[in-house]
Motif scaffolding. Structure first.
Motif, short mmCIF file in Angstrom:
data_model
loop_
_atom_site.label_atom_id
_atom_site.label_comp_id
_atom_site.label_asym_id
_atom_site.label_seq_id
_atom_site.Cartn_x
_atom_site.Cartn_y
_atom_site.Cartn_z
N ASN A 17 0.85 -1.21 0.00
CA ASN A 17 0.00 0.00 0.00
C ASN A 17 0.88 1.25 0.00
O ASN A 17 1.03 1.92 1.04
N PRO A 18 1.44 1.60 -1.15
CA PRO A 18 2.35 2.77 -1.21
C PRO A 18 1.67 4.09 -0.91
O PRO A 18 2.34 5.11 -0.70
N GLU A 19 0.31 4.08 -0.86
CA GLU A 19 -0.39 5.34 -0.58
C GLU A 19 -0.39 5.70 0.91
O GLU A 19 -0.90 6.74 1.33
N ILE A 20 0.16 4.83 1.75
CA ILE A 20 0.20 5.08 3.20
C ILE A 20 0.98 6.37 3.49
O ILE A 20 2.10 6.56 3.02
N ASP A 21 0.34 7.27 4.26
CA ASP A 21 0.94 8.57 4.59
C ASP A 21 1.59 8.60 5.96
O ASP A 21 2.50 9.38 6.21
N LEU A 22 1.06 7.77 6.87
CA LEU A 22 1.49 7.84 8.27
C LEU A 22 1.52 6.43 8.86
O LEU A 22 0.63 5.62 8.61
N VAL A 23 2.56 6.16 9.67
CA VAL A 23 2.67 4.86 10.36
C VAL A 23 2.75 5.12 11.86
O VAL A 23 3.59 5.90 12.32
N LEU A 24 1.83 4.49 12.60
CA LEU A 24 1.92 4.49 14.07
C LEU A 24 2.59 3.17 14.45
O LEU A 24 1.99 2.10 14.33
N MET A 25 3.84 3.25 14.88
CA MET A 25 4.68 2.07 15.03
C MET A 25 4.89 1.71 16.50
O MET A 25 5.52 2.46 17.25
N ASP A 26 4.34 0.55 16.91
CA ASP A 26 4.64 0.03 18.24
C ASP A 26 6.09 -0.45 18.25
O ASP A 26 6.57 -0.98 17.25
N ILE A 27 6.78 -0.26 19.34
CA ILE A 27 8.20 -0.62 19.39
C ILE A 27 8.40 -2.10 19.71
O ILE A 27 9.15 -2.79 19.03
N LYS A 28 7.69 -2.61 20.71
CA LYS A 28 7.87 -4.01 21.11
C LYS A 28 6.83 -4.87 20.42
O LYS A 28 5.65 -4.84 20.77
N MET A 29 7.28 -5.66 19.43
CA MET A 29 6.39 -6.54 18.68
C MET A 29 7.09 -7.85 18.36
O MET A 29 8.32 -7.90 18.31
N PRO A 30 6.33 -8.93 18.13
CA PRO A 30 6.94 -10.21 17.77
C PRO A 30 7.46 -10.21 16.33
O PRO A 30 7.10 -9.35 15.53
N GLU A 31 8.30 -11.18 16.03
CA GLU A 31 8.87 -11.43 14.70
C GLU A 31 9.86 -10.33 14.26
O GLU A 31 10.97 -10.61 13.88
N MET A 32 9.41 -9.08 14.30
CA MET A 32 10.31 -7.97 13.98
C MET A 32 9.88 -6.77 14.83
O MET A 32 8.70 -6.40 14.84
N ASP A 33 10.82 -6.17 15.57
CA ASP A 33 10.44 -5.05 16.44
C ASP A 33 10.26 -3.76 15.64
O ASP A 33 10.54 -3.70 14.44
N GLY A 34 9.78 -2.72 16.33
CA GLY A 34 9.47 -1.46 15.67
C GLY A 34 10.68 -0.73 15.12
O GLY A 34 10.59 -0.02 14.11
N TYR A 35 11.84 -0.90 15.78
CA TYR A 35 13.05 -0.23 15.29
C TYR A 35 13.43 -0.75 13.90
O TYR A 35 13.66 0.03 12.96
N GLU A 36 13.48 -2.08 13.77
CA GLU A 36 13.86 -2.68 12.49
C GLU A 36 12.82 -2.39 11.41
O GLU A 36 13.15 -2.09 10.26
N ALA A 37 11.52 -2.49 11.80
CA ALA A 37 10.44 -2.24 10.84
C ALA A 37 10.50 -0.80 10.32
O ALA A 37 10.31 -0.54 9.13
N THR A 38 10.77 0.14 11.22
CA THR A 38 10.87 1.56 10.82
C THR A 38 12.01 1.76 9.82
O THR A 38 11.85 2.46 8.80
N ALA A 39 13.16 1.16 10.11
CA ALA A 39 14.31 1.30 9.23
C ALA A 39 14.00 0.78 7.83
O ALA A 39 14.34 1.42 6.82
N LYS A 40 13.31 -0.34 7.74
CA LYS A 40 12.97 -0.94 6.44
C LYS A 40 11.94 -0.08 5.69
O LYS A 40 12.02 0.09 4.47
#
Length: 545
Positions: free
Chosen positions: A469-492
């Motif tokens: 969904n490239p139209e996404i304008d804003l991400v509310l990112m939880d930091i502590k999550m399973p499989e991949m945490d918020g830090y890594e997800a934000t960087a990607k």
């Protein structure tokens, strides 16, 4: 040598130069040492057995002075042979056993008998360890004791396993007891008011009833119905909590107004029991406003005050709140029966009351405090108590409180809220949140206000949904999550689109955590519990209309 019969035997040869009839000669004496070799081999085997034994072995003289220890002893105790030889075995003493215990041990072995038991000893590093010990006296040919042999087997893990099994058994028995008590209590709590409803409903059919009697019967039926309804409501609430379906409706709550209503509501009941009832407020009305779930707050205070009245027979009750750091700390204090110390740890568990006997004089399902604890924790606070038998109980609980803003910041907040609401209408928002309650809260907060709302339950899914969904304008990112945490997800995500706004939302509230999130690529940071006004302000700050 070889014997006449052809058997090979070990011999010991002693040869010496001698004068034999005036001539130099060698005299040799051969002695059969077959038995000596057998004894030496046996001793060597015994020595190696002791040395390589998996159990610790100590040999001490009759005065208790250590003369030998094997490798296993060093492994068990941490002491090397040099550190213990010449010393008393009391170097291992942990003071766990009373003096009479050791006195009996030494009296037993000095009398020539074997002693067997368990010892809690002191390791060289200061830790404790348990050993299964056998101590045997060693006798000489005349029957006199020359030494004592201590055989130690480390049973620390075995003891721990047994203790764990005993604890598990006790918990299982307690759980079974509570389940049985709950079923019996539920039967009582349903049948008792039902008996009142059915019984007095039948009595209302009596033709000769006076108006006063009818009025009294109807009052009893209503009271019984309210009691049954309260039990059913508690069961429904605990079911919601257990299933994770607890919903929060956050609004601006005037806490002075709330507790003043409860004070006026319960004052007649306290007066009817001859109790005093005092109310304390820490803030003026214009400042005593919090964003919370009014019904949940009302439910907790009602439950605590009602319990205080129920378990207090003389003296009084106090309730109110104080401001502690960034929290409002409520309290309900009584001079009632109190709660035993061993029950204070479980008082917030399901189906537990201060009095669990079959003859208890108090009605109730024992669910109120469990529900209160779940409510308070869902609101971002905590609940605890202090109590002493016969002297009363104090319950405390907190809910988050934001200081009132000055006029300038208040005006800016209103402007940001207006701008943020306008911005939301045009935004497609991705919410990365693994907590169901957090998802539900953000859904209630944002649905209908933004263009589109997409949810991800972990960081890996968030990256995938952002890609799709490239139209996404804003991400509310939880930091502590399973499989991949918020830090890594934000960087990607930032690699895919450096311009997308990412606002970290986390229960981590330290400055170091905020810096770590910003370093990972987040544009802003908001701590849980997420406040609606603050979130909109953050969105407004990072997006223009």
């Amino acid at each position: 040598h070889t014997t006449k019969s052809g058997k090979n035997i070990p011999v010991e040869i002693n040869s010496t130069l001698v004068n034999y009839h005036g001539n130099k000669a060698i005299m040799s004496i051969a002695r059969d040492i077959s038995e000596r070799i057998k004894i030496e081999n046996r001793l060597r085997l015994l020595s190696r057995s002791v040395e390589q034994s998996p159990v610790g072995i100590i040999i001490a003289n009759t005065e208790g002075v250590i003369e030998y220890v094997n490798n296993a002893f060093t492994k068990i105790s941490g002491y090397s042979p040099k550190e213990v030889i010449g010393k008393d075995p009391q170097i291992l003493k942990s003071n766990h056993h009373p003096p009479e215990f050791y006195e009996n041990l030494w009296n037993t072995i000095k009398s020539g008998k074997e002693w067997h038991g368990e010892l809690k000893n002191n390791h060289k590093n200061g830790d404790f360890f348990w050993t299964d010990v056998s101590i045997s006296p060693i006798f000489d040919n005349k029957g006199a004791i020359t030494h004592f042999v201590f055989v130690h087997e480390d049973i620390t893990e075995k003891k721990q396993m047994i203790d764990n099994l005993v604890t598990a058994k006790e918990k299982a028995e307690e759980s079974d007891r509570l389940k049985s008590a709950f079923l019996a209590n539920m039967s009582h709590e349903i049948r008792t008011p039902m008996n009142g409803i059915m019984g007095f409903t039948e009595l209302l059919n009596e033709p000769k009833l006076t108006g006063k009697e009818k009025k009294e019967y109807i009052k009893i039926i209503q009271k019984s119905g309210q009691r049954m309804l309260s039990t059913i409501n508690d069961l429904i609430e605990i079911s919601k909590i257990e299933s994770g379906a607890l919903e929060l409706k956050l609004t601006q709550v005037k806490i002075n107004e709330q507790i003043e209503f409860l004070y006026k509501f319960f004052k007649p009941e306290t007066e009817s029991k001859g109790l005093t009832f005092k109310l304390y407020k820490a803030l003026p009305d214009e400042q005593a406003i919090v964003e919370t779930d009014q019904e949940k707050l009302y439910g907790v205070l009602t439950n605590l005050i009602r319990n205080a009245i129920k378990y207090t027979h003389s003296g009084g009750i106090e309730t109110g709140y104080r401001l502690v750091h960034n929290s409002i700390e409520f309290f309900v204090k009584d001079s009632g029966i109190g709660i035993e110390e061993n029950r204070q740890q479980v008082i917030f568990d399901r189906f537990v009351q201060a009095d669990t006997s079959i003859t208890k004089p108090y009605e109730g399902a024992g669910l109120g405090l469990s529900i209160a604890k779940a409510y308070i924790e869902a609101l971002g606070g905590k609940i605890w108590l202090q109590s002493e038998i016969g002297k009363g109980t104090q319950f405390f609980f907190t809910i988050p409180f934001a200081q009132k803003m000055n006029s300038k910041s208040h005006k800016e907040s209103i402007e940001n809220k207006i701008n943020g609401t306008a911005v939301l209408k045009n935004l497609t928002i991705l919410v990365a949140e693994d907590d169901a309650a957090g998802q539900m809260y953000l859904s209630e907060l944002l649905k209908g206000k933004c263009k589109k709302l997409i949810f991800a339950e972990n960081g890996k899914e968030a990256v995938q949904l952002f890609t799709e969904n490239p139209e996404i304008d804003l991400v509310l990112m939880d930091i502590k999550m399973p499989e991949m945490d918020g830090y890594e997800a934000t960087a990607k995500i930032k690699e895919l689109n450096p311009d997308v706004v990412v606002i970290a939302q986390s229960a981590y509230a330290l400055d170091a955590d905020k810096r770590k999130a910003l370093d990972a690529g987040c544009d802003d940071y908001i701590t849980k519990p997420v406040k609606a006004a603050l979130l909109i302000e953050k969105i407004s700050k990072n997006h223009s209309v």
